[in-house]
Each structure stands twice: as structure tokens, then as C-alpha cells.
Write a protein that holds these residues in place. Structure first.
Motif, mmCIF file in Angstrom:
data_model
loop_
_atom_site.group_PDB
_atom_site.id
_atom_site.type_symbol
_atom_site.label_atom_id
_atom_site.label_comp_id
_atom_site.label_asym_id
_atom_site.label_seq_id
_atom_site.Cartn_x
_atom_site.Cartn_y
_atom_site.Cartn_z
ATOM 1 N N ARG A 1 -5.074 0.191 17.868
ATOM 2 C CA ARG A 1 -6.383 0.825 17.741
ATOM 3 C C ARG A 1 -6.521 1.449 16.355
ATOM 4 O O ARG A 1 -5.527 1.611 15.624
ATOM 5 N N ALA A 2 -7.740 1.819 16.022
ATOM 6 C CA ALA A 2 -7.994 2.432 14.719
ATOM 7 C C ALA A 2 -7.451 3.854 14.696
ATOM 8 O O ALA A 2 -7.595 4.611 15.660
ATOM 9 N N ILE A 3 -6.815 4.209 13.566
ATOM 10 C CA ILE A 3 -6.269 5.540 13.363
ATOM 11 C C ILE A 3 -7.051 6.208 12.236
ATOM 12 O O ILE A 3 -7.257 5.613 11.173
ATOM 13 N N ILE B 1 0.825 -1.198 0.000
ATOM 14 C CA ILE B 1 0.000 0.000 0.000
ATOM 15 C C ILE B 1 0.864 1.254 0.000
ATOM 16 O O ILE B 1 0.464 2.305 -0.517
ATOM 17 N N CYS B 2 2.074 1.144 0.520
ATOM 18 C CA CYS B 2 2.972 2.306 0.580
ATOM 19 C C CYS B 2 3.383 2.781 -0.811
ATOM 20 O O CYS B 2 3.838 3.916 -0.972
ATOM 21 N N GLU B 3 3.242 1.916 -1.834
ATOM 22 C CA GLU B 3 3.567 2.323 -3.193
ATOM 23 C C GLU B 3 2.583 3.368 -3.708
ATOM 24 O O GLU B 3 2.864 4.053 -4.704
ATOM 25 N N LEU B 4 1.426 3.489 -3.065
ATOM 26 C CA LEU B 4 0.450 4.511 -3.439
ATOM 27 C C LEU B 4 0.676 5.807 -2.676
ATOM 28 O O LEU B 4 -0.092 6.749 -2.808
ATOM 29 N N TRP C 1 0.801 6.478 4.442
ATOM 30 C CA TRP C 1 0.319 5.135 4.705
ATOM 31 C C TRP C 1 1.188 4.414 5.751
ATOM 32 O O TRP C 1 0.671 3.858 6.715
ATOM 33 N N ARG C 2 2.487 4.412 5.534
ATOM 34 C CA ARG C 2 3.357 3.633 6.423
ATOM 35 C C ARG C 2 3.301 4.157 7.860
ATOM 36 O O ARG C 2 3.172 3.368 8.805
ATOM 37 N N ALA C 3 3.377 5.473 8.024
ATOM 38 C CA ALA C 3 3.344 6.038 9.371
ATOM 39 C C ALA C 3 2.019 5.722 10.064
ATOM 40 O O ALA C 3 1.982 5.406 11.263
ATOM 41 N N THR C 4 0.927 5.778 9.305
ATOM 42 C CA THR C 4 -0.384 5.503 9.886
ATOM 43 C C THR C 4 -0.518 4.031 10.262
ATOM 44 O O THR C 4 -1.040 3.686 11.336
ATOM 45 N N LEU C 5 -0.035 3.140 9.391
ATOM 46 C CA LEU C 5 -0.087 1.706 9.682
ATOM 47 C C LEU C 5 0.810 1.356 10.871
ATOM 48 O O LEU C 5 0.424 0.559 11.733
ATOM 49 N N ASP C 6 1.992 1.960 10.906
ATOM 50 C CA ASP C 6 2.894 1.721 12.041
ATOM 51 C C ASP C 6 2.228 2.142 13.346
ATOM 52 O O ASP C 6 2.311 1.439 14.361
ATOM 53 N N GLN C 7 1.556 3.292 13.328
ATOM 54 C CA GLN C 7 0.899 3.789 14.540
ATOM 55 C C GLN C 7 -0.247 2.878 14.958
ATOM 56 O O GLN C 7 -0.421 2.573 16.142
ATOM 57 N N ALA C 8 -1.039 2.415 13.969
ATOM 58 C CA ALA C 8 -2.150 1.516 14.286
ATOM 59 C C ALA C 8 -1.650 0.204 14.872
ATOM 60 O O ALA C 8 -2.246 -0.338 15.823
ATOM 61 N N ILE D 1 -9.825 8.477 5.913
ATOM 62 C CA ILE D 1 -9.230 7.141 5.952
ATOM 63 C C ILE D 1 -9.230 6.633 7.390
ATOM 64 O O ILE D 1 -8.816 7.350 8.307
ATOM 65 N N VAL D 2 -9.705 5.396 7.571
ATOM 66 C CA VAL D 2 -9.673 4.743 8.880
ATOM 67 C C VAL D 2 -8.854 3.460 8.731
ATOM 68 O O VAL D 2 -9.203 2.585 7.935
#
Length: 348
Positions: A68-70, A46-49, A56-63, A89-90
Motif C-alpha cells: 500500500r501507499a506510505i 534513491i537511497c543515495e539521496l 527512503w529504504r525503510a519507507t520503500l521496504d514498508q510499502a 512524500i507518498v
């Protein structure tokens, strides 16, 4: 499976990722939002987008770290046509699904605005048609009386110049009747039969080439995977021909008319109050000067034209035809590029 059917029919975009942030599932709404097919995105990270304002990566890392949902609001997503679309985006971590580690929900923030705009357009179209039908009735009744009286008068007059005047009255009454009939558009419901939309587009282009000759430069951007649609071939040709004719007239003072015809499919698309599983999208794009700002609000109303010699009936008739097919006619215009878009349901 039932669960997959539910996901496929959700209007929000849904993307499932594994622990390596690779796409493992995507529903039709997300495909339509990102303008990417399932075959093209499955297996990609997904980070390719990613773009600067969609981390994307920072949000996924945080989640993953916080469990929890970010939520990220109003982010611009890249699409295939280069025009960003804005969405909330959730990102939610998943614990009970074997192959999915994250679930991403995409909710376009401009979706409600677009639906509201299109609903208003459909209602305005219906109001205009009601007014025109009432006006046509009030005009045609006295016209019939005027014509009949002129015919009776012609029988009583001696041969000569006086009968020329009654002839003029009859001719002008017929002209006004024909104008009213054109205001009403096609007077019969479309005969819906299976047809190939590309064959219809090619027929319209052949007619345009005859009219414009070498001045016309054509770009075809067709989606060959489109299934047949149900429509009235003659009426759809008329609707498309009116739009293409306007493009030729808008560029008549330019050395060349660059005309692009594009076909696409859209999933989970709302037209008025109805959400369709699949619609056919037809874009007609020209390089003209654009639609004058003073007529944009009433562009599809009868007798509204940006040209002094125009009748203002072409787009009104096209809109009526598309509406009778259960579709929608919309436009986007700026200097150097005007795009008329027709949406036709493919699930009826």
C-alpha cells in the motif's frame, strides 16, 4: 507519448523506481525540486539521496511489504545548493507497470506558501504602480502650470537678479518633473527580442568593474545550456545595473565587494497566477551587511532606501522592468549575504 506529456506537466514531483530502488524516470517538477537533472539521477539508487530524516529504504521496504501507499509528511530533502526543501512524500507500490515497481510523489509543503507570498508581492507591485501613476499625474499638472507661469513672469521682469529667481523656479520644476518620471520607470513597453542573458550579465559586469575597480571580486556561475530569452536588452541592463549598483554601495565601507552572478533554469515555475513550463533564474549575490529589517516589507516601494543619501528608486525601477517582462523580482537577505533573484519566462 500522451502519458509522458501528462507526467511532465504535473506540478508535483514524480519519480519512478524499479524493484532495486533505482530511479527509472523523473519528471521536470521533481528535477526542479531536487535540483538534479534527469541524466544525473537516472540509474542511481534513491537511497543515495538519503538523509537521517528521509528514510527512503525503510519507507520503500514498508510499502513493498504492506502493498500500500506510505505517506511521510514534512521531510527535508537535500538540494544541490545545500538548502533543504520540505515536502510530503507518498511512496506507492506499482503492480501493472512492467519496468516500474514504485512511484514516489513529492509535494513541497512550502510551495503554496511561496506562491502565496509571490502573488502578494505581485499584487503589491501593481498597487504601488497604480498609486504612483495617480500621484505623478497630480504632481505634473500643477508643475506644468508653475513652470509656464514662471516663464511668462520672466518675460515681464527687467534683466537682473529678479530673473534669477524665476530661473530657479523653472529649474526646480524641471527637477521635480524628472523625479516623477523616474518614479514611473520606463515609459514604454519592452521591445521583446531574442537575447543571450549571459551577454547581458557580462555587459553589466563590465560597467561594474569600471565603477568599482580592483575592489570588486566577481564569481560567475552560469548555466551554459540556457536557451535565449525574449527581452528588452536596454531595460534588462538597467534593471540589473540598479541591483549591482546597490551591492557596490552596500559594500562601500568594506575592503572588497564579492559579487556572484548565477544563472539557472527552473521548470514548472509559478509567477503570480501563471505557471510557466520554463523560466530563467538570475541570482545577484553580494557580501554586504544585509537589508535593514525595518525596510524589508517595503523594499520595492519608491523612495524607500537603507541609505540616508539614497533615492530609493533603483529597486522600484528594476521591479517595474521585470514585471513588464512578465517576471518576478525577489530577494533573500541576511548579514554577509544578500541575494536578489530575477525570474523571467522562457516560454513566451
Amino acid at each position: 507519448m500522451l502519458q509522458q506529456d501528462i507526467i511532465d506537466n504535473i506540478s508535483s514531483g514524480i519519480i519512478g523506481l524499479d524493484a532495486d530502488y533505482r530511479v527509472r524516470m523523473i519528471n521536470p517538477s521533481a528535477e526542479a525540486l531536487l535540483q538534479l537533472s534527469e541524466a544525473r539521477i537516472i540509474g542511481q539508487m534513491i537511497c543515495e539521496l538519503e538523509r537521517p530524516d528521509v528514510p527512503w529504504r525503510a519507507t520503500l521496504d514498508q510499502a513493498a511489504e504492506e502493498g500500500r501507499a506510505i505517506v511521510r509528511r514534512g521531510l527535508a530533502l537535500d538540494t544541490r545548493d545545500g538548502k533543504p526543501t520540505y515536502a510530503d512524500i507518498v511512496v506507492s507500490p506499482m503492480r501493472e507497470v512492467a519496468y516500474l515497481a514504485f512511484l514516489i510523489e513529492l509535494q513541497p509543503v512550502d510551495r503554496l506558501l511561496r506562491i502565496n507570498k509571490e502573488e502578494n508581492l505581485v499584487h503589491a507591485q501593481e498597487t504601488t504602480r497604480t498609486v504612483v501613476r495617480g500621484l505623478a499625474h497630480e504632481i505634473k499638472n500643477p508643475l506644468g502650470g508653475i513652470r509656464g507661469a514662471a516663464q511668462l513672469l520672466a518675460r515681464e521682469l527687467p534683466q537682473g537678479s529678479l530673473q534669477e529667481y524665476t530661473g530657479i523656479i523653472i529649474q526646480e520644476a524641471d527637477r521635480l518633473r524628472d523625479l516623477v518620471d523616474r518614479l514611473l520607470g520606463p515609459n514604454k513597453q519592452p521591445a521583446l527580442l531574442p537575447l543571450n542573458v549571459h551577454e547581458v550579465l557580462e555587459h553589466v559586469l563590465q560597467l561594474a568593474v569600471v565603477e568599482a575597480g580592483e575592489r570588486l571580486a566577481i564569481v560567475r556561475d552560469y548555466d551554459p545550456s540556457l536557451p535565449t530569452i525574449r527581452g528588452d536588452r536596454a531595460q534588462l541592463i538597467q534593471a540589473l545595473l540598479n541591483i549591482v549598483g546597490n551591492a557596490l554601495q552596500a559594500t562601500d565601507k568594506q575592503p572588497q565587494c564579492a559579487l556572484t552572478l548565477r544563472s539557472r533554469s527552473q521548470r514548472q515555475f509559478t509567477i503570480g497566477e501563471h505557471r510557466h513550463r520554463l523560466v530563467c533564474q538570475i541570482d545577484i549575490i553580494d557580501n554586504g551587511p544585509g537589508i535593514p529589517e525595518q525596510i524589508t516589507e517595503n523594499l520595492f516601494a519608491p523612495m524607500v532606501s537603507g541609505r540616508a543619501e539614497g533615492t530609493g528608486l533603483g529597486l522600484s525601477i528594476s521591479q517595474s522592468i521585470v514585471h513588464r517582462h512578465g517576471g518576478l523580482l525577489n530577494y533573500d537577505s541576511r548579514p554577509g549575504e544578500t541575494c536578489f533573484t530575477i525570474y523571467l519566462p522562457m516560454d513566451n
